[in-house]
Scaffold this motif. Structure first.
Motif, PDB file in Angstrom:
ATOM      1  N   ALA A 152      58.630  20.639   9.081  1.00 57.25           N
ATOM      2  CA  ALA A 152      59.535  19.808   8.285  1.00 57.25           C
ATOM      3  C   ALA A 152      59.767  20.380   6.898  1.00 57.25           C
ATOM      4  O   ALA A 152      60.555  19.827   6.115  1.00 57.25           O
ATOM      5  CB  ALA A 152      58.981  18.386   8.176  1.00 57.25           C
ATOM      6  N   GLY A 153      59.093  21.485   6.562  1.00 55.65           N
ATOM      7  CA  GLY A 153      59.289  22.124   5.267  1.00 55.65           C
ATOM      8  C   GLY A 153      58.594  21.439   4.118  1.00 55.65           C
ATOM      9  O   GLY A 153      59.006  21.572   2.961  1.00 55.65           O
ATOM     10  N   LEU A 154      57.505  20.715   4.407  1.00 50.41           N
ATOM     11  CA  LEU A 154      56.776  19.987   3.370  1.00 50.41           C
ATOM     12  C   LEU A 154      55.464  20.706   3.067  1.00 50.41           C
ATOM     13  O   LEU A 154      54.759  21.129   3.984  1.00 50.41           O
ATOM     14  CB  LEU A 154      56.487  18.555   3.826  1.00 50.41           C
ATOM     15  CG  LEU A 154      57.726  17.704   4.101  1.00 50.41           C
ATOM     16  CD1 LEU A 154      57.328  16.391   4.769  1.00 50.41           C
ATOM     17  CD2 LEU A 154      58.488  17.431   2.805  1.00 50.41           C
ATOM     18  N   PRO A 155      55.109  20.844   1.794  1.00 51.87           N
ATOM     19  CA  PRO A 155      53.882  21.556   1.445  1.00 51.87           C
ATOM     20  C   PRO A 155      52.632  20.735   1.731  1.00 51.87           C
ATOM     21  O   PRO A 155      52.642  19.501   1.653  1.00 51.87           O
ATOM     22  CB  PRO A 155      54.026  21.818  -0.058  1.00 51.87           C
ATOM     23  CG  PRO A 155      54.983  20.789  -0.543  1.00 51.87           C
ATOM     24  CD  PRO A 155      55.896  20.481   0.595  1.00 51.87           C
ATOM     25  N   GLN A 156      51.553  21.444   2.044  1.00 52.58           N
ATOM     26  CA  GLN A 156      50.245  20.840   2.257  1.00 52.58           C
ATOM     27  C   GLN A 156      49.235  21.559   1.374  1.00 52.58           C
ATOM     28  O   GLN A 156      49.110  22.785   1.435  1.00 52.58           O
ATOM     29  CB  GLN A 156      49.822  20.952   3.722  1.00 52.58           C
ATOM     30  CG  GLN A 156      50.785  20.278   4.681  1.00 52.58           C
ATOM     31  CD  GLN A 156      50.458  20.572   6.134  1.00 52.58           C
ATOM     32  OE1 GLN A 156      49.431  20.135   6.652  1.00 52.58           O
ATOM     33  NE2 GLN A 156      51.321  21.327   6.802  1.00 52.58           N
ATOM     34  N   ILE A 157      48.536  20.803   0.552  1.00 53.46           N
ATOM     35  CA  ILE A 157      47.549  21.354  -0.369  1.00 53.46           C
ATOM     36  C   ILE A 157      46.205  20.698  -0.081  1.00 53.46           C
ATOM     37  O   ILE A 157      46.126  19.478   0.075  1.00 53.46           O
ATOM     38  CB  ILE A 157      47.953  21.123  -1.838  1.00 53.46           C
ATOM     39  CG1 ILE A 157      49.302  21.776  -2.124  1.00 53.46           C
ATOM     40  CG2 ILE A 157      46.885  21.662  -2.780  1.00 53.46           C
ATOM     41  CD1 ILE A 157      49.821  21.517  -3.527  1.00 53.46           C
ATOM     42  N   ALA A 158      45.157  21.500  -0.002  1.00 55.53           N
ATOM     43  CA  ALA A 158      43.812  20.987   0.185  1.00 55.53           C
ATOM     44  C   ALA A 158      43.001  21.204  -1.082  1.00 55.53           C
ATOM     45  O   ALA A 158      43.095  22.262  -1.714  1.00 55.53           O
ATOM     46  CB  ALA A 158      43.128  21.663   1.366  1.00 55.53           C
ATOM     47  N   VAL A 159      42.207  20.205  -1.444  1.00 58.50           N
ATOM     48  CA  VAL A 159      41.218  20.319  -2.517  1.00 58.50           C
ATOM     49  C   VAL A 159      39.858  20.124  -1.866  1.00 58.50           C
ATOM     50  O   VAL A 159      39.577  19.053  -1.320  1.00 58.50           O
ATOM     51  CB  VAL A 159      41.456  19.280  -3.623  1.00 58.50           C
ATOM     52  CG1 VAL A 159      40.369  19.397  -4.684  1.00 58.50           C
ATOM     53  CG2 VAL A 159      42.833  19.446  -4.252  1.00 58.50           C
ATOM     54  N   LEU A 160      39.036  21.150  -1.899  1.00 58.16           N
ATOM     55  CA  LEU A 160      37.736  21.114  -1.240  1.00 58.16           C
ATOM     56  C   LEU A 160      36.689  20.564  -2.195  1.00 58.16           C
ATOM     57  O   LEU A 160      36.421  21.140  -3.251  1.00 58.16           O
ATOM     58  CB  LEU A 160      37.343  22.513  -0.769  1.00 58.16           C
ATOM     59  CG  LEU A 160      38.395  23.252   0.070  1.00 58.16           C
ATOM     60  CD1 LEU A 160      37.869  24.623   0.477  1.00 58.16           C
ATOM     61  CD2 LEU A 160      38.796  22.439   1.293  1.00 58.16           C
ATOM     62  N   ARG A 161      36.113  19.438  -1.789  1.00 57.07           N
ATOM     63  CA  ARG A 161      35.005  18.842  -2.530  1.00 57.07           C
ATOM     64  C   ARG A 161      33.704  19.282  -1.862  1.00 57.07           C
ATOM     65  O   ARG A 161      33.693  20.239  -1.097  1.00 57.07           O
ATOM     66  CB  ARG A 161      35.164  17.326  -2.535  1.00 57.07           C
ATOM     67  CG  ARG A 161      36.405  16.844  -3.278  1.00 57.07           C
ATOM     68  CD  ARG A 161      36.936  15.533  -2.726  1.00 57.07           C
ATOM     69  NE  ARG A 161      35.912  14.510  -2.665  1.00 57.07           N
ATOM     70  CZ  ARG A 161      35.996  13.442  -1.877  1.00 57.07           C
ATOM     71  NH1 ARG A 161      37.055  13.274  -1.087  1.00 57.07           N
ATOM     72  NH2 ARG A 161      35.032  12.550  -1.868  1.00 57.07           N
ATOM     73  N   ASP A 162      32.630  18.604  -2.162  1.00 57.15           N
ATOM     74  CA  ASP A 162      31.343  18.989  -1.594  1.00 57.15           C
ATOM     75  C   ASP A 162      30.816  17.897  -0.674  1.00 57.15           C
ATOM     76  O   ASP A 162      30.690  16.747  -1.106  1.00 57.15           O
ATOM     77  CB  ASP A 162      30.334  19.245  -2.712  1.00 57.15           C
ATOM     78  CG  ASP A 162      29.009  19.762  -2.190  1.00 57.15           C
ATOM     79  OD1 ASP A 162      29.000  20.864  -1.621  1.00 57.15           O
ATOM     80  OD2 ASP A 162      28.005  19.045  -2.322  1.00 57.15           O
TER      81      ASP A 162
END
Length: 457
Positions: A152-162
């Protein structure tokens, strides 16, 4: 100019703080509206009838105040509205079960319906054992939703916690377009209780994953809100207009001979890629690594803002480009194409690295991958030759039909010294060979290989 560094500094690893799902949301957004949770109930003690599972869930609810291991909703991060998925590690280790899968699928579906980017704040130990394979197959559901969102052309961002381990890391984390991590976070497919007894714990950290090319940046808690806001701002602005080539930053005069062109391009004081990127962009953020175990500091890739638009960039810095550099540039171009963001490439390399290690790392396959990414791109690609254009190792980054050149550059099928050697000519014939190769920037225009020369401002 504000900027995230092209080569992220790796901070000292402090004691790693752990946040609840809602505390993690509060780190990056001031407002949050939770999405309605899908309805559905477990059979007594879950799909496997695991004795005591209902009691474990009840204790988790009482301890955390959450009904499941993820909290999903919408929030404004900086100036961009996004869907946020935040894991609650206190709820059975942030594990994925069937009801977790229901929530994740609903969140992704809502993101596509509303045309919103997805941000995952990951803290999980993996799939929920008390649900057996019914839990594990949730990873397939998550992967499918991620693919649909990418299409769909939408960005995906991950923030890795602990911690960010197991299937959550291998789907929501490692499958994201851009991956950020908090300092010292435990990151790896194998959780701490299932690794070999002699495994080095330092290999399962955000810093180790950054060095291995698996994540893009380690970002401190204080910098995370601004960094995430910048990424969402940059990745959420498609455009169909090609990037304009930057003006030349070096000498204005054209070389008289082929030897002059080569000497100009190899001059130590000639402006390099970082100078061009600094002058071209008001803000930029870099990606790092090829997602296959490698990084190349000689290839700078990322997204920046130029004249109010987002432009992706892949830039050689004058060194021999390594396989990881080609793969990182191919990754950048594919991501820009997916998001419909124009691309600017800066060519400056004596050629592809040709040492034994480069061959072991698949130099030919990596160069082929980049040629293919440029050829397949539907988003416009613009190239500026800013220094050396050494053979196919440089051409792989060049846009067919939309390549420009600076006066202090050259492009050649092979370096004149190597050409003379192949032709069995003495060193005294290198200068004449350089002229025969017609590698000067004005020659490239006459031959129809570049569209034109850019002038200094």
């Amino acid at each position: 100019m504000t900027d995230t560094p092209d080569v992220p500094d790796v901070p000292d690893v402090p004691e790693v703080p752990r946040f609840t799902a809602r505390e993690a949301i509060g780190l990056v957004a001031a407002d949050f509206t939770e999405l309605p949770a899908p309805t559905g109930a477990y059979a007594p003690d879950g799909p496997l009838g695991w004795q005591g599972y209902d009691a474990s869930r009840a204790r988790a609810v009482a301890r955390t105040g959450e009904e499941e291991s993820v909290v999903c909703g919408t929030a404004t991060v900086g100036t961009t509205r996004a869907v946020l998925i935040s894991f609650e590690f206190g709820f059975l280790g942030g594990s994925l079960g069937e009801r977790t899968g229901d929530r994740l699928e609903a969140a992704y579906t809502y993101a596509r319906e509303q045309r919103l980017p997805v941000v995952s704040l990951v803290a999980t130990g993996g799939s929920r054992m008390q649900e057996g394979m019914r839990a594990l197959v949730q990873l397939q559901r998550v992967a499918r939703q991620s693919v649909l969102t990418r299409e769909a052309g939408l960005p995906q961002i991950a923030v890795l916690r602990d911690p960010a381990t197991g299937g959550g890391w291998a789907t929501l984390g490692a499958g994201a377009d851009v991956i950020l991590a908090l300092p010292g976070a435990q990151v790896g497919f194998a959780g701490s209780r299932v690794r070999p007894p002699d495994a080095d714990p330092a290999a399962y950290t955000a810093e180790a994953q950054l060095a291995a090319g698996a994540i893009d940046a380690v970002v401190g808690q204080q910098e995370l809100p601004g960094n995430l806001a910048l990424w969402l701002h940059l990745l959420s602005r498609p455009s169909t207009t090609p990037a304009a080539p930057p003006p030349a930053l070096g000498r204005a005069g054209l070389p008289a001979t082929g030897r002059d062109a080569v000497d100009n391009a190899r001059a130590p004081r000639r402006p390099r890629a970082r100078a061009y990127l600094d002058a071209y962009f008001t803000h930029r953020a870099s990606i790092s690594g090829d997602r296959s175990g490698g990084t190349d500091l000689g290839m700078l890739c990322g997204f920046g803002e130029h004249d109010g638009r987002t432009i992706a960039y892949a830039a050689q810095t004058g060194t021999a480009t390594r396989p990881a550099g080609y793969r990182t540039a191919a990754r950048l171009i594919r991501l820009a194409d997916q998001l419909r963001i124009p691309v600017l490439t800066l060519v400056d390399t004596p050629g592809a690295a040709n040492d034994e290690e480069a061959e072991r790392q698949g130099a030919g396959a990596a160069i082929a991958e980049l040629f293919g990414a440029v050829a397949a791109a539907r988003t416009p690609v613009t190239t500026l030759l800013i220094g050396e254009g050494g053979s196919g190792g440089a051409l792989a980054l060049a846009a067919p039909g939309n390549t420009w050149a600076t006066p202090d550059s050259y492009f050649s099928v092979i370096a004149p010294e190597l050409a003379a050697a192949i032709l069995k000519r003495p060193a005294s014939q290198v200068t004449a060979t350089a002229d025969q190769l017609r590698l000067r920037p004005q020659d490239l225009v006459d031959l129809g290989l570049v569209r034109g020369l850019v002038s200094p401002v």
